[in-house]
Design an enzyme around this catalytic site. Structure first.
Site, PDB file in Angstrom:
ATOM      1  N   LYS A 109      -4.621  -2.189   5.312  1.00  0.00           N
ATOM      2  CA  LYS A 109      -3.889  -1.758   6.507  1.00  0.00           C
ATOM      3  C   LYS A 109      -4.612  -2.213   7.772  1.00  0.00           C
ATOM      4  O   LYS A 109      -3.994  -2.572   8.771  1.00  0.00           O
ATOM      5  CB  LYS A 109      -3.730  -0.232   6.505  1.00  0.00           C
ATOM      6  CG  LYS A 109      -2.675   0.236   5.519  1.00  0.00           C
ATOM      7  CD  LYS A 109      -2.565   1.733   5.451  1.00  0.00           C
ATOM      8  CE  LYS A 109      -3.717   2.344   4.705  1.00  0.00           C
ATOM      9  NZ  LYS A 109      -3.536   3.673   4.189  1.00  0.00           N
TER      10      LYS A 109
ATOM     11  N   ARG B 150       0.279   6.283  -6.806  1.00  0.00           N
ATOM     12  CA  ARG B 150      -1.044   6.881  -7.091  1.00  0.00           C
ATOM     13  C   ARG B 150      -0.988   8.393  -6.921  1.00  0.00           C
ATOM     14  O   ARG B 150      -1.569   9.150  -7.685  1.00  0.00           O
ATOM     15  CB  ARG B 150      -2.105   6.296  -6.147  1.00  0.00           C
ATOM     16  CG  ARG B 150      -2.532   4.887  -6.500  1.00  0.00           C
ATOM     17  CD  ARG B 150      -3.298   4.251  -5.355  1.00  0.00           C
ATOM     18  NE  ARG B 150      -4.463   4.996  -4.965  1.00  0.00           N
ATOM     19  CZ  ARG B 150      -4.996   4.984  -3.735  1.00  0.00           C
ATOM     20  NH1 ARG B 150      -4.471   4.243  -2.785  1.00  0.00           N
ATOM     21  NH2 ARG B 150      -6.058   5.680  -3.468  1.00  0.00           N
TER      22      ARG B 150
ATOM     23  N   ASP C 292       0.841  -1.205   0.000  1.00  0.00           N
ATOM     24  CA  ASP C 292       0.000   0.000   0.000  1.00  0.00           C
ATOM     25  C   ASP C 292       0.870   1.247   0.000  1.00  0.00           C
ATOM     26  O   ASP C 292       0.580   2.219  -0.700  1.00  0.00           O
ATOM     27  CB  ASP C 292      -0.936   0.020   1.212  1.00  0.00           C
ATOM     28  CG  ASP C 292      -1.732   1.322   1.270  1.00  0.00           C
ATOM     29  OD1 ASP C 292      -2.446   1.597   0.297  1.00  0.00           O
ATOM     30  OD2 ASP C 292      -1.599   2.082   2.246  1.00  0.00           O
TER      31      ASP C 292
HETATM   32  N1  URA Z   1      -6.671   6.870   3.016  1.00  0.00           N
HETATM   33  C1  URA Z   1      -5.986   5.731   2.804  1.00  0.00           C
HETATM   34  O1  URA Z   1      -5.509   5.089   3.726  1.00  0.00           O
HETATM   35  N2  URA Z   1      -5.835   5.318   1.538  1.00  0.00           N
HETATM   36  C2  URA Z   1      -6.344   5.980   0.485  1.00  0.00           C
HETATM   37  O2  URA Z   1      -6.179   5.523  -0.629  1.00  0.00           O
HETATM   38  C3  URA Z   1      -7.053   7.177   0.713  1.00  0.00           C
HETATM   39  C4  URA Z   1      -7.214   7.607   2.009  1.00  0.00           C
END
Ligand code: URA
Length: 433
Positions: free
Chosen positions: A187, A168, A161
């Site tokens: 997460k 991203r 992530d």
């Molecule tokens: N919060 C996150 O943890 N991930 C995202 O993609 C957007 C907001």
């Protein structure tokens, strides 16, 4: 399998198998798939979308990219809370202690500030001595004793992530519902959560400004969460204006303390009570909303949440004297009030600009300066409030004048004094479920 073929497949609107998504996530995390190819796949998936199953596969692949926290030593239901990110959102520091005070167990792994939004860890780190890195055993013992621990997510929690989010962020692919769903839930799963309260923010200060899209994100989080065996409750709440009056790291700690003393702004108090009551239900401390609400209201009236926050600060090495004396928190050197030039009503047109102003003042945005923990924006009026010429609308708390110049421009862009009372937004966008 070739990344090239998978980019074509998604570009042309086809659906991936679990193996294909695993291949992409694993390959990118381990550095076997180059950024250019992953960026192309991200954009293809952003435009073509991912279906329900692909979103779940993506979440699971991201969980599998690191290790999982084992919370099984904790007896009973634990509850995690997450916000999709907002301006002045310090509810974790109010709702968390209130829910813990009535028996909910809350292991909370938090993140740093992102873009124009603040991060709970940056706020807590302004308390002298406060440690955000906790060992696993420490976290468990603290939750057993106090009910609440707020620590930093370690590098081995969903590392995919972290890498994907950074990509991203650079490729304009953040605002995708499947990506946000997988990012948040991976997460949470890796952090050992089973019962999760997610505050989905909607409005000009949120990552998902559009209410319809925010509601779609809520649906996606609940459905994907259920498929992963999680109990997810989502509220869609307003982020068209800062939550409470304080936006900035130590300013927000001071406001959270005031709120737990029963002297906080009405919106922050109400949303924190609502979130705390939802956590009480998720933690099965009570089973009816009215009972849960009565419990957390009583904890607030008796300052029990304040006691929990004080214990948590002490347990994590911080100066718990800040509870009684807020002057122990860092403060900026100067305060500049921005005043109304004529009579009218305050209208907040761009909450993101206020968040960005606070980020600039603190040194999170703008670069090249040291971090200023006491800097930020303090609102002096609410959206829709009648103001007279000369009345303060907000204050800029700053140390470096160069930052003040940029922040002043941003806040002037974000607010206006208008003749007609503007429409005010609800705090929570309630719906059928
Ligand atoms: N919060 C996150 O943890 N991930 C995202 O993609 C957007 C907001």
């Amino acid at each position: 399998m070739l990344p090239y073929e998978l980019i074509i497949k998604k570009r042309d609107g086809h659906t991936h198998t679990r193996q294909e998504i695993d291949f992409l996530v694993k390959g990118f995390t381990l550095g076997r798939i180059e950024e250019a190819q992953m960026a192309s796949w991200l954009m293809a998936a952003f435009i073509q979308g991912l279906d329900h199953e692909e979103t779940r596969y993506l979440t699971e692949a991201m969980v599998d990219s690191g290790s999982q926290l084992d919370l099984s030593r904790l007896m009973g239901a634990t509850v995690d809370k997450h916000s999709t990110g907002g301006v002045g959102d310090k509810t974790t520091l109010v709702a968390g202690p209130l829910a813990a005070a009535v028996g909910v167990k809350i292991p909370k792994l938090s993140g740093r500030a992102l873009g124009h939004t603040g991060g709970t860890l940056d706020k807590l780190a302004t308390i002298p001595g406060f440690r955000t890195s906790l060992f696993h055993d420490e976290l468990i013992t603290q939750i057993e004793e106090i009910g609440l621990a707020v620590g930093a997510q370690t590098a081995d929690i969903a590392p995919a992530d972290k890498k994907l989010y950074a990509l991203r962020d650079r490729t304009a692919t953040v605002e995708s519902i499947p990506f946000i769903t997988a990012s948040i839930l991976s997460k949470k799963v890796a952090g050992g959560a089973k019962n999760i309260l997610i505050d989905v923010k909607a409005g000009s200060g949120a990552f998902m400004p559009d209410l319809v899209r925010a509601k779609q994100l809520k649906k996606s989080l609940i459905e994907t969460g259920a498929e992963l065996g999680l109990n997810v409750k989502c509220l869609v709440t307003d982020m068209n204006q800062p939550l409470g009056m304080a936006v900035g790291n130590s300013l927000e700690i001071a406001e959270a303390i005031e709120t737990l003393e029963g002297k906080g702004p009405a919106d922050l108090t109400e949303l924190s009570l609502r979130l705390a009551a939802e956590m009480v239900l998720l933690g099965r401390v009570s089973f009816k909303m009215e009972d849960a609400r009565a419990l957390v209201e009583s904890a607030l009236a008796q300052r029990q949440g304040l006691v929990v926050l004080e214990k948590m600060i002490r347990a994590q090495g911080g100066d718990d004297g800040v509870i009684k004396d807020r002057r122990r928190l860092p403060a900026a050197a100067h305060i500049l009030p921005i005043v109304a030039e004529h009579d009218g009503y305050l209208a907040i047109n761009d909450c993101r600009a206020i968040g960005l102003a606070a980020a600039v003042l603190s040194g999170h945005q703008g670069g090249g300066f040291s971090f200023d923990a006491g800097a930020g924006v303090l609102m002096r009026a609410r959206h829709g409030e009648a103001v007279e010429a000369g009345a303060p609308l907000l204050e800029l708390h700053f140390t470096e004048d160069e930052r003040r110049v940029e922040a002043e421009l941003l806040t002037r862009k974000g607010i206006a004094v208008v003749k007609e009372k503007p429409e005010v937004w609800p705090l929570v966008y309630e719906d059928e479920d």
